[in-house]
Structure formats: C-alpha cells, structure tokens
Design a protein around this motif. Structure first.
Motif, PDB file in Angstrom:
ATOM      1  N   LEU A  37       8.188 -27.391 -41.421  1.00 40.11           N
ATOM      2  CA  LEU A  37       9.043 -29.024 -40.548  1.00 40.11           C
ATOM      3  C   LEU A  37      10.218 -28.134 -42.415  1.00 40.11           C
ATOM      4  N   THR A  38      10.086 -28.010 -43.331  1.00 35.21           N
ATOM      5  CA  THR A  38      11.151 -27.350 -44.009  1.00 35.21           C
ATOM      6  C   THR A  38      12.352 -26.723 -43.150  1.00 35.21           C
ATOM      7  N   ILE A  39      12.000 -25.476 -43.348  1.00 36.94           N
ATOM      8  CA  ILE A  39      12.974 -23.908 -42.693  1.00 36.94           C
ATOM      9  C   ILE A  39      13.729 -25.263 -41.559  1.00 36.94           C
ATOM     10  N   ALA A  40      12.872 -25.841 -40.985  1.00 33.24           N
ATOM     11  CA  ALA A  40      13.568 -26.111 -39.244  1.00 33.24           C
ATOM     12  C   ALA A  40      14.657 -27.282 -39.699  1.00 33.24           C
ATOM     13  N   VAL A  41      14.182 -27.823 -40.563  1.00 35.95           N
ATOM     14  CA  VAL A  41      15.507 -28.476 -41.169  1.00 35.95           C
ATOM     15  C   VAL A  41      15.955 -27.921 -41.208  1.00 35.95           C
ATOM     16  N   ALA A  42      16.320 -27.196 -42.161  1.00 34.19           N
ATOM     17  CA  ALA A  42      17.440 -26.124 -43.107  1.00 34.19           C
ATOM     18  C   ALA A  42      18.334 -24.979 -41.587  1.00 34.19           C
ATOM     19  N   GLN A  43      17.248 -24.713 -40.543  1.00 30.97           N
ATOM     20  CA  GLN A  43      17.903 -24.002 -39.720  1.00 30.97           C
ATOM     21  C   GLN A  43      18.739 -24.544 -38.842  1.00 30.97           C
ATOM     22  N   LEU A  44      18.212 -25.766 -38.640  1.00 32.80           N
ATOM     23  CA  LEU A  44      18.728 -26.770 -37.512  1.00 32.80           C
ATOM     24  C   LEU A  44      20.680 -26.887 -37.768  1.00 32.80           C
ATOM     25  N   ALA A  47      21.527 -23.112 -36.899  1.00 36.75           N
ATOM     26  CA  ALA A  47      21.900 -22.884 -35.850  1.00 36.75           C
ATOM     27  C   ALA A  47      23.150 -23.673 -35.319  1.00 36.75           C
ATOM     28  N   LEU A  48      23.620 -24.855 -35.891  1.00 36.04           N
ATOM     29  CA  LEU A  48      24.600 -25.883 -35.305  1.00 36.04           C
ATOM     30  C   LEU A  48      25.786 -24.453 -35.774  1.00 36.04           C
ATOM     31  N   ILE A  49      26.182 -24.288 -36.821  1.00 34.42           N
ATOM     32  CA  ILE A  49      26.880 -24.116 -37.907  1.00 34.42           C
ATOM     33  C   ILE A  49      27.613 -22.180 -36.723  1.00 34.42           C
ATOM     34  N   ALA A  50      26.148 -21.501 -36.938  1.00 30.53           N
ATOM     35  CA  ALA A  50      26.222 -20.084 -36.091  1.00 30.53           C
ATOM     36  C   ALA A  50      26.798 -20.183 -34.468  1.00 30.53           C
ATOM     37  N   SER A  52      24.887 -19.941 -32.574  1.00 32.23           N
ATOM     38  CA  SER A  52      23.650 -20.088 -31.602  1.00 32.23           C
ATOM     39  C   SER A  52      22.078 -20.170 -30.569  1.00 32.23           C
ATOM     40  N   LEU A  53      22.313 -19.648 -29.895  1.00 33.50           N
ATOM     41  CA  LEU A  53      21.027 -20.304 -28.790  1.00 33.50           C
ATOM     42  C   LEU A  53      19.509 -19.757 -29.270  1.00 33.50           C
ATOM     43  N   ALA A  54      20.050 -18.886 -29.811  1.00 37.22           N
ATOM     44  CA  ALA A  54      18.172 -18.152 -30.343  1.00 37.22           C
ATOM     45  C   ALA A  54      17.818 -18.240 -31.153  1.00 37.22           C
ATOM     46  N   LEU A  55      18.687 -18.608 -31.931  1.00 37.59           N
ATOM     47  CA  LEU A  55      18.405 -19.810 -33.105  1.00 37.59           C
ATOM     48  C   LEU A  55      18.262 -21.649 -33.123  1.00 37.59           C
ATOM     49  N   LEU A  56      18.753 -21.575 -32.407  1.00 38.58           N
ATOM     50  CA  LEU A  56      18.709 -22.798 -31.644  1.00 38.58           C
ATOM     51  C   LEU A  56      17.437 -22.980 -31.143  1.00 38.58           C
ATOM     52  N   SER A  57      17.332 -21.974 -30.221  1.00 36.60           N
ATOM     53  CA  SER A  57      15.438 -22.088 -30.101  1.00 36.60           C
ATOM     54  C   SER A  57      14.197 -21.817 -31.130  1.00 36.60           C
ATOM     55  N   VAL A 126      29.294 -16.595 -32.413  1.00 33.58           N
ATOM     56  CA  VAL A 126      27.520 -16.241 -32.945  1.00 33.58           C
ATOM     57  C   VAL A 126      28.182 -15.354 -34.292  1.00 33.58           C
ATOM     58  N   ASN A 127      27.321 -16.715 -35.411  1.00 33.50           N
ATOM     59  CA  ASN A 127      27.654 -16.461 -36.477  1.00 33.50           C
ATOM     60  C   ASN A 127      26.273 -15.494 -36.982  1.00 33.50           C
ATOM     61  N   ALA A 128      26.853 -13.522 -36.714  1.00 34.87           N
ATOM     62  CA  ALA A 128      25.277 -13.221 -37.236  1.00 34.87           C
ATOM     63  C   ALA A 128      24.701 -12.841 -38.572  1.00 34.87           C
ATOM     64  N   PHE A 129      25.543 -13.321 -39.684  1.00 36.22           N
ATOM     65  CA  PHE A 129      25.322 -13.151 -40.952  1.00 36.22           C
ATOM     66  C   PHE A 129      24.378 -14.423 -41.161  1.00 36.22           C
ATOM     67  N   ILE A 130      24.801 -15.701 -40.332  1.00 35.14           N
ATOM     68  CA  ILE A 130      23.867 -17.373 -40.831  1.00 35.14           C
ATOM     69  C   ILE A 130      22.687 -16.565 -39.890  1.00 35.14           C
ATOM     70  N   VAL A 131      22.463 -15.996 -38.866  1.00 31.55           N
ATOM     71  CA  VAL A 131      21.138 -15.763 -38.016  1.00 31.55           C
ATOM     72  C   VAL A 131      20.393 -15.277 -38.307  1.00 31.55           C
ATOM     73  N   LEU A 132      21.310 -13.405 -39.269  1.00 29.32           N
ATOM     74  CA  LEU A 132      20.295 -12.713 -40.077  1.00 29.32           C
ATOM     75  C   LEU A 132      19.980 -13.252 -41.650  1.00 29.32           C
ATOM     76  N   GLY A 133      20.464 -14.252 -41.928  1.00 27.84           N
ATOM     77  CA  GLY A 133      19.610 -14.703 -43.039  1.00 27.84           C
ATOM     78  C   GLY A 133      18.911 -15.614 -43.193  1.00 27.84           C
ATOM     79  N   PHE A 134      18.405 -16.635 -41.866  1.00 26.94           N
ATOM     80  CA  PHE A 134      17.776 -17.551 -41.196  1.00 26.94           C
ATOM     81  C   PHE A 134      16.888 -16.566 -40.853  1.00 26.94           C
ATOM     82  N   ALA A 135      17.104 -16.002 -40.088  1.00 28.45           N
ATOM     83  CA  ALA A 135      15.756 -15.004 -39.639  1.00 28.45           C
ATOM     84  C   ALA A 135      15.152 -14.119 -40.680  1.00 28.45           C
ATOM     85  N   VAL A 136      15.588 -13.907 -41.633  1.00 26.31           N
ATOM     86  CA  VAL A 136      14.885 -13.538 -42.916  1.00 26.31           C
ATOM     87  C   VAL A 136      14.224 -14.496 -43.273  1.00 26.31           C
TER      88      VAL A 136
END
Length: 260
Positions: A37-44, A47-50, A52-57, A126-136
């Motif tokens: 729940l914690t990471i989902a709130v931050a990642q939402l 995902a909107l800033i980046a 990214s469909l994959a990150l939003l998924s 697609v902001n790949a660096f934001i996607v990278l950060g949240f993926a890690v």
C-alpha cells in the motif's frame, strides 16, 4: 497454558490484538499489505509523471494486491472452531484474490495489445529514469515481502490446513506477479535509456510480456483452487497431509483394514 504449538485457532500465536491471535501467517500478510500500500501510493504519482503504462499497470495491480491481502488477513483471522466455515472463508478469500489478479492483468494485456496493434503510437515521452527508480524500489519491496515465505514456506509452519495454505498461496501469487512486473519494468527502463527505441511502444511491449507471464502462472494456481473448491463442495477433506493417499488404514499385521 498448553505447550502445544497449536490451539483452536491454528498455530499458537505469541500475542493477540483485539482477540485475534497474531500468527506467522497474519504477520506475513500484514507486512505485505503495509509495504504494498505504501509503495503503491508513491508509485501512482510516479507513473503519472513518467507517463508509463507499464508502471501504471504495476501500480494498479499493487493497489489491488493490497486489497486482496486485506481479504486474506480477514479470512486468516477468523476463529477456527467452526472448521467448515473457516475453510469456506479461506477459499472465498483466495478465490477473490486469484480472479481479481486475473481480471486486472487481462485488462492491461488487452490495453497493451491494442496499443501495439495501432499504427501510430503517440508520444515518446516515457521518463525511463522514474520507471527505473520505482522498478528498483518495487523489487526491494517484493524481496522484503518474500522473506517470510523463504524462512517459513507457504505453510508458515502449519502444513495441516490446506484451505489456509491456499489462502497464503494466493497472496504469494500476487507477490511473485509483482516481482515479474517490477523486473520487466526494470529491463524496459534500460532499453529506453540505452536503446534507440520508441519509449511508448517499448512500455506497451513490456506491459504485454509481463501480463502474459502472470496469466500463465495463474492458470496452475486457479486450477489447484478449483480442485479444493470441488473437494469442499463434495464434503471431502482438504487438510490431509501431503503424500497421504486414500488407502484403507493398515493394521499391525501389515494388511489393509476393510471398512465394515
């Protein structure tokens, strides 16, 4: 106080909250609920800033994961005195968990397939660096949530309760699915950063791959769940020990006893 590791509510708990014994299973599920729940709130937001469909998924699935963990916790916390009622609640919770994951995964798979099928894929922003950060970050959360499973296994020290095991297995399927999603988005981010590719198309392709992998993994879990549901409906035992066959009991002479 009994020295037995089991009580009326399953494996003995070291303490309780509002009358609910806090077992290893509930601790594992609660850890997953809080972290996801914690990471989902931050990642939402990310995902909107980046864009990214994959990150939003992944984010939508994590919110769904958190909700299903709440169902898993509720079912696991039910008193075990009424065994049939408890088994029914656990099977319902695991069923909701499995099919909710299947539904959201199918939605994003179809969305990604339609995007890739279209001749024009708008945007390469697609902001790949934001996607990278949240993926890690997502992978770290997944590994932390998987840690209790690595120590105690799916049974969490209670191999006698098949319905409860299925409940824990359904929660584990969400964690493993998110691990695959995070791994795919991690690879996607490197492809966008270092490869000369359209970011939006690469993002949709990553979403398609991970959704397909999740569905393949769900087939076995849902199949096992349906077998348990069938057993429950026909009044068969769900909690027989693994490897135990339906043979007749054997007497001291080594011959099978026949039911009279």
């Amino acid at each position: 106080m009994s020295d037995s590791p089991y009580n009326a509510n399953g494996p003995a708990a070291s303490y309780s909250i509002m009358g609910v014994p806090i077992t290893k299973k509930i601790k594992t599920l609660a850890l997953a609920f809080v972290l996801f729940l914690t990471i989902a709130v931050a990642q939402l937001i990310g995902a909107l800033i980046a864009n990214s469909l994959a990150l939003l998924s992944d984010t939508s699935s994590m919110f769904l994961d958190a909700v299903t963990y709440a169902f898993n916790i509720y079912a696991e916390a039910q008193p075990k005195e009424d065994k049939l009622k408890t088994q029914k609640n656990l099977l319902i919770a695991s069923g909701i968990s499995f099919f909710a994951l299947l539904g959201i995964t199918l939605y994003f798979l179809i969305d990604a397939a339609m995007l890739l099928a279209s001749k024009e894929v708008d945007g390469d922003d697609v902001n790949a660096f934001i996607v990278l950060g949240f993926a890690v970050a997502g992978l770290l959360i997944d590994f932390g949530t998987l840690f209790p499973y690595c120590i105690y296994g799916i049974d969490q020290g209670d191999e006698h309760d098949e319905a409860s095991r299925m409940n824990m297995c359904s929660a584990l399927s969400h964690i493993l699915s998110d691990t695959m999603r995070s791994t795919t988005t991690l690879i996607e981010s490197f492809v966008i950063i270092y490869g000369n590719v359209n970011g939006a198309r690469a993002d949709a392709f990553a979403s398609l791959i991970v959704s397909s992998l999740i569905i393949v993994g769900l087939v076995k879990s849902i199949s096992d769940w349906m077998v348990d549901v069938k057993k429950f409906c026909y009044g068969e035992k769900l909690d027989e020990e693994k490897g135990q066959s339906m043979k007749q009991p054997i007497d001291d002479s080594g011959e099978e006893k026949l039911d009279e």
